[in-house]
Motif scaffolding. Structure first.
Motif, PDB file in Angstrom:
ATOM      1  N   TYR A 267       0.839  -1.207   0.000  1.00 30.35           N
ATOM      2  CA  TYR A 267       0.000   0.000   0.000  1.00 30.35           C
ATOM      3  C   TYR A 267       0.862   1.240   0.000  1.00 30.35           C
ATOM      4  O   TYR A 267       2.026   1.209   0.403  1.00 30.35           O
TER       5      TYR A 267
ATOM      6  N   LEU B 174       0.075   5.775   0.354  1.00 29.64           N
ATOM      7  CA  LEU B 174      -0.858   6.902   0.381  1.00 29.64           C
ATOM      8  C   LEU B 174      -0.166   8.125  -0.189  1.00 29.64           C
ATOM      9  O   LEU B 174       1.053   8.275  -0.049  1.00 29.64           O
TER      10      LEU B 174
ATOM     11  N   GLN C 142      -1.655  11.274   4.580  1.00 24.75           N
ATOM     12  CA  GLN C 142      -1.198  10.427   5.679  1.00 24.75           C
ATOM     13  C   GLN C 142      -1.602  11.034   7.016  1.00 24.75           C
ATOM     14  O   GLN C 142      -1.923  12.215   7.096  1.00 24.75           O
ATOM     15  N   GLY C 143      -1.635  10.179   8.032  1.00 27.55           N
ATOM     16  CA  GLY C 143      -1.949  10.679   9.372  1.00 27.55           C
ATOM     17  C   GLY C 143      -3.433  10.681   9.696  1.00 27.55           C
ATOM     18  O   GLY C 143      -3.856  11.275  10.688  1.00 27.55           O
TER      19      GLY C 143
ATOM     20  N   GLY D 228      -5.273   7.547   9.288  1.00 23.77           N
ATOM     21  CA  GLY D 228      -5.679   6.158   9.484  1.00 23.77           C
ATOM     22  C   GLY D 228      -6.248   5.491   8.239  1.00 23.77           C
ATOM     23  O   GLY D 228      -6.805   4.400   8.320  1.00 23.77           O
ATOM     24  N   TYR D 229      -6.093   6.123   7.080  1.00 19.07           N
ATOM     25  CA  TYR D 229      -6.678   5.547   5.861  1.00 19.07           C
ATOM     26  C   TYR D 229      -6.037   4.210   5.481  1.00 19.07           C
ATOM     27  O   TYR D 229      -6.726   3.281   5.043  1.00 19.07           O
ATOM     28  N   ALA D 230      -4.700   4.112   5.625  1.00 17.34           N
ATOM     29  CA  ALA D 230      -4.026   2.865   5.228  1.00 17.34           C
ATOM     30  C   ALA D 230      -4.482   1.719   6.128  1.00 17.34           C
ATOM     31  O   ALA D 230      -4.807   0.620   5.653  1.00 17.34           O
ATOM     32  N   THR D 231      -4.552   1.984   7.421  1.00 12.65           N
ATOM     33  CA  THR D 231      -4.982   0.943   8.360  1.00 12.65           C
ATOM     34  C   THR D 231      -6.426   0.530   8.060  1.00 12.65           C
ATOM     35  O   THR D 231      -6.749  -0.673   8.061  1.00 12.65           O
TER      36      THR D 231
ATOM     37  N   ASN E  43      11.176   1.380   7.729  1.00 12.95           N
ATOM     38  CA  ASN E  43       9.919   2.034   7.344  1.00 12.95           C
ATOM     39  C   ASN E  43       8.916   1.978   8.509  1.00 12.95           C
ATOM     40  O   ASN E  43       7.994   1.161   8.546  1.00 12.95           O
TER      41      ASN E  43
ATOM     42  N   ARG F  49      -0.975  -1.825  13.810  1.00 11.98           N
ATOM     43  CA  ARG F  49      -2.325  -1.333  14.139  1.00 11.98           C
ATOM     44  C   ARG F  49      -3.399  -2.294  13.629  1.00 11.98           C
ATOM     45  O   ARG F  49      -4.453  -2.442  14.220  1.00 11.98           O
TER      46      ARG F  49
HETATM   47  C1  LIG Z   1       3.040   3.513   4.950  1.00 17.94           C
HETATM   48  C2  LIG Z   1       1.982   4.606   4.860  1.00 17.94           C
HETATM   49  C3  LIG Z   1       0.832   4.159   3.999  1.00 17.94           C
HETATM   50  C4  LIG Z   1       1.481   4.896   6.284  1.00 17.94           C
HETATM   51  O1  LIG Z   1       0.609   6.012   6.241  1.00 17.94           O
HETATM   52  P1  LIG Z   1      -0.057   6.556   7.599  1.00 17.94           P
HETATM   53  O2  LIG Z   1      -0.950   7.665   7.236  1.00 17.94           O
HETATM   54  O3  LIG Z   1       0.993   6.796   8.612  1.00 17.94           O
HETATM   55  O4  LIG Z   1      -0.909   5.313   8.105  1.00 17.94           O
HETATM   56  P2  LIG Z   1      -2.461   5.328   8.409  1.00 17.94           P
HETATM   57  O5  LIG Z   1      -3.178   5.833   7.222  1.00 17.94           O
HETATM   58  O6  LIG Z   1      -2.830   4.045   8.957  1.00 17.94           O
HETATM   59  O7  LIG Z   1      -2.579   6.497   9.507  1.00 17.94           O
HETATM   60  C5  LIG Z   1      -2.032   6.312  10.791  1.00 17.94           C
HETATM   61  C6  LIG Z   1      -1.776   7.666  11.408  1.00 17.94           C
HETATM   62  O8  LIG Z   1      -2.975   8.416  11.398  1.00 17.94           O
HETATM   63  C7  LIG Z   1      -3.387   8.697  12.753  1.00 17.94           C
HETATM   64  N1  LIG Z   1      -4.855   8.612  12.758  1.00 17.94           N
HETATM   65  C8  LIG Z   1      -5.683   9.689  12.708  1.00 17.94           C
HETATM   66  N2  LIG Z   1      -6.952   9.271  12.665  1.00 17.94           N
HETATM   67  C9  LIG Z   1      -6.940   7.926  12.686  1.00 17.94           C
HETATM   68  C10 LIG Z   1      -7.956   6.934  12.663  1.00 17.94           C
HETATM   69  N3  LIG Z   1      -9.255   7.280  12.574  1.00 17.94           N
HETATM   70  N4  LIG Z   1      -7.596   5.630  12.679  1.00 17.94           N
HETATM   71  C11 LIG Z   1      -6.297   5.272  12.746  1.00 17.94           C
HETATM   72  N5  LIG Z   1      -5.283   6.178  12.765  1.00 17.94           N
HETATM   73  C12 LIG Z   1      -5.608   7.506  12.748  1.00 17.94           C
HETATM   74  C13 LIG Z   1      -2.653   7.681  13.596  1.00 17.94           C
HETATM   75  O9  LIG Z   1      -2.481   8.123  14.911  1.00 17.94           O
HETATM   76  C14 LIG Z   1      -1.328   7.594  12.852  1.00 17.94           C
HETATM   77  O10 LIG Z   1      -0.589   8.736  13.108  1.00 17.94           O
HETATM   78  P3  LIG Z   1       0.938   8.641  13.668  1.00 17.94           P
HETATM   79  O11 LIG Z   1       1.745   8.046  12.572  1.00 17.94           O
HETATM   80  O12 LIG Z   1       1.271  10.060  13.938  1.00 17.94           O
HETATM   81  O13 LIG Z   1       0.874   7.765  14.859  1.00 17.94           O
HETATM   82  C15 LIG Z   1       2.599   5.914   4.299  1.00 17.94           C
HETATM   83  O14 LIG Z   1       3.610   6.357   5.154  1.00 17.94           O
HETATM   84  C16 LIG Z   1       3.147   5.745   2.900  1.00 17.94           C
HETATM   85  O15 LIG Z   1       2.407   5.771   1.917  1.00 17.94           O
HETATM   86  N6  LIG Z   1       4.492   5.608   2.777  1.00 17.94           N
HETATM   87  C17 LIG Z   1       5.138   5.473   1.494  1.00 17.94           C
HETATM   88  C18 LIG Z   1       4.866   4.147   0.854  1.00 17.94           C
HETATM   89  C19 LIG Z   1       5.179   2.979   1.765  1.00 17.94           C
HETATM   90  O16 LIG Z   1       6.130   3.001   2.516  1.00 17.94           O
HETATM   91  N7  LIG Z   1       4.369   1.939   1.673  1.00 17.94           N
HETATM   92  C20 LIG Z   1       4.534   0.726   2.409  1.00 17.94           C
HETATM   93  C21 LIG Z   1       5.543  -0.114   1.753  1.00 17.94           C
HETATM   94  S1  LIG Z   1       5.762  -1.657   2.595  1.00 17.94           S
END
Ligand SMILES: CC(C)(COP(=O)(O)OP(=O)(O)OC[C@H]1O[C@@H](n2cnc3c(N)ncnc32)[C@H](O)[C@@H]1OP(=O)(O)O)[C@@H](O)C(=O)NCCC(=O)NCCS
Length: 195
Positions: free
Chosen positions: A110, A112, A117-118, A120-123, A150, A159
Motif C-alpha cells: 500500500y 498513500l 497520511q496521518g 488512518g486511511y491505510a490501516t 519504514n 495497528r
Molecule cells: C506507509 C503509509 C501508507 C502509512 O501512512 P499513515 O498515514 O501513517 O498510516 P495510516 O493511514 O494508517 O494512519 C495512521 C496515522 O494516522 C493517525 N490517525 C488519525 N486518525 C486515525 C484513525 N481514525 N484511525 C487510525 N489512525 C488515525 C494515527 O495516529 C497515525 O498517526 P501517527 O503516525 O502520527 O501515529 C505511508 O507512510 C506511505 O504511503 N508511505 C510510502 C509508501 C510505503 O512506505 N508503503 C509501504 C511499503 S511496505
C-alpha cells in the motif's frame, strides 16, 4: 500460481467498502490519476517502493493501469485505488500480490499520497481487505513486508493486528543502492476474523 476452485467461485470484488473510503479495482484510464499521485508523493515513495525509482511518464502509469485490469481478470494480482467515500478523491493504492491460491495466502502492499497520511486511511483499507480475505477467500495467511526502517508501514501492520515474524537481514537493496533489512508481518484467521 495455481488457482483453486474456491477462488473461481468466490471472485474478489472490484469494489470493497470500508467506512471513510472504498477500494476500486484499477482500470483502463486510471493512469492519469495514479501518475499525479505518484508525482506528488515521489520523494517519500522513492525511499520505500522499489518501483518508484523515477517519476513515471503518463504512458507508464497507464500501462500499469491496463496491466492491473488484465491481472485482476486473470486473478494474478489485484490492484485497487483507495478512494474517499465523500468525494471519490484518490488517496493512494493497495495491491494484493504474491498470491498462493493453494494455501490460500496473500501479500498486501500500500501507499498513500503524502498529503493524505496521518488519518488512518491505510490501516482502514488493510483491515477491510483482510476481513474480506478471511471471510470470503478463506485466507490462511496474509503478509505485509516492509523495509526495517519504514516505521510508518510497520505501524500500519501493527495497528491492523499483524505479528512481526522475522527480520530478513541484507534481504534487498533500496533505490539508492543501499542494503536493507526486510520485516515480515503476518495475520491469521484467528485474529483476522475479529476485523
Ligand atoms: C506507509 C503509509 C501508507 C502509512 O501512512 P499513515 O498515514 O501513517 O498510516 P495510516 O493511514 O494508517 O494512519 C495512521 C496515522 O494516522 C493517525 N490517525 C488519525 N486518525 C486515525 C484513525 N481514525 N484511525 C487510525 N489512525 C488515525 C494515527 O495516529 C497515525 O498517526 P501517527 O503516525 O502520527 O501515529 C505511508 O507512510 C506511505 O504511503 N508511505 C510510502 C509508501 C510505503 O512506505 N508503503 C509501504 C511499503 S511496505
Amino acid at each position: 500460481m495455481m488457482r483453486n476452485l474456491y477462488a473461481e467461485l468466490h471472485p474478489i470484488p472490484e469494489r470493497i467498502e470500508a467506512s471513510r473510503l472504498y477500494l476500486r479495482a484499477v482500470q483502463m484510464g486510471d493512469g492519469v490519476l495514479i501518475r499525479a499521485a505518484v508525482e506528488d508523493s515521489f520523494e517519500q515513495l522513492s525511499r520505500w517502493m522499489p518501483w518508484a525509482n523515477h517519476v513515471p511518464a503518463l504512458s507508464e502509469s497507464e500501462t500499469f493501469a491496463r496491466e492491473s485490469a488484465a491481472q485482476f481478470r486473470s486473478k494474478e494480482e489485484f490492484n485497487f485505488l483507495l478512494l474517499r467515500q465523500d468525494d471519490d478523491y484518490h488517496l493512494g493504492n493497495l495491491g494484493l500480490h504474491s498470491i498462493h491460491w493453494d494455501v490460500p495466502r496473500f501479500e498486501i502492499g500500500y501507499w498513500l499520497r503524502s498529503s493524505q497520511q496521518g488519518h488512518g486511511y491505510a490501516t482502514e483499507a488493510v483491515r477491510a481487505v483482510c476481513g474480506l480475505l478471511f471471510r470470503e477467500q478463506k485466507a490462511e495467511r496474509i503478509e505485509i513486508r516492509c523495509d526495517d526502517r519504514n516505521i510508518g508501514s510497520a505501524a500500519v501492520a501493527e495497528r491492523a493486528g499483524f505479528t512481526l515474524e522475522a527480520i530478513l537481514r541484507n534481504h534487498a537493496r533500496d533505490n539508492a543502492g543501499g542494503l536493507r533489512n526486510t520485516r515480515i508481518y503476518a495475520l491469521f484467521p484467528e485474529t483476522g476474523k475479529l476485523l
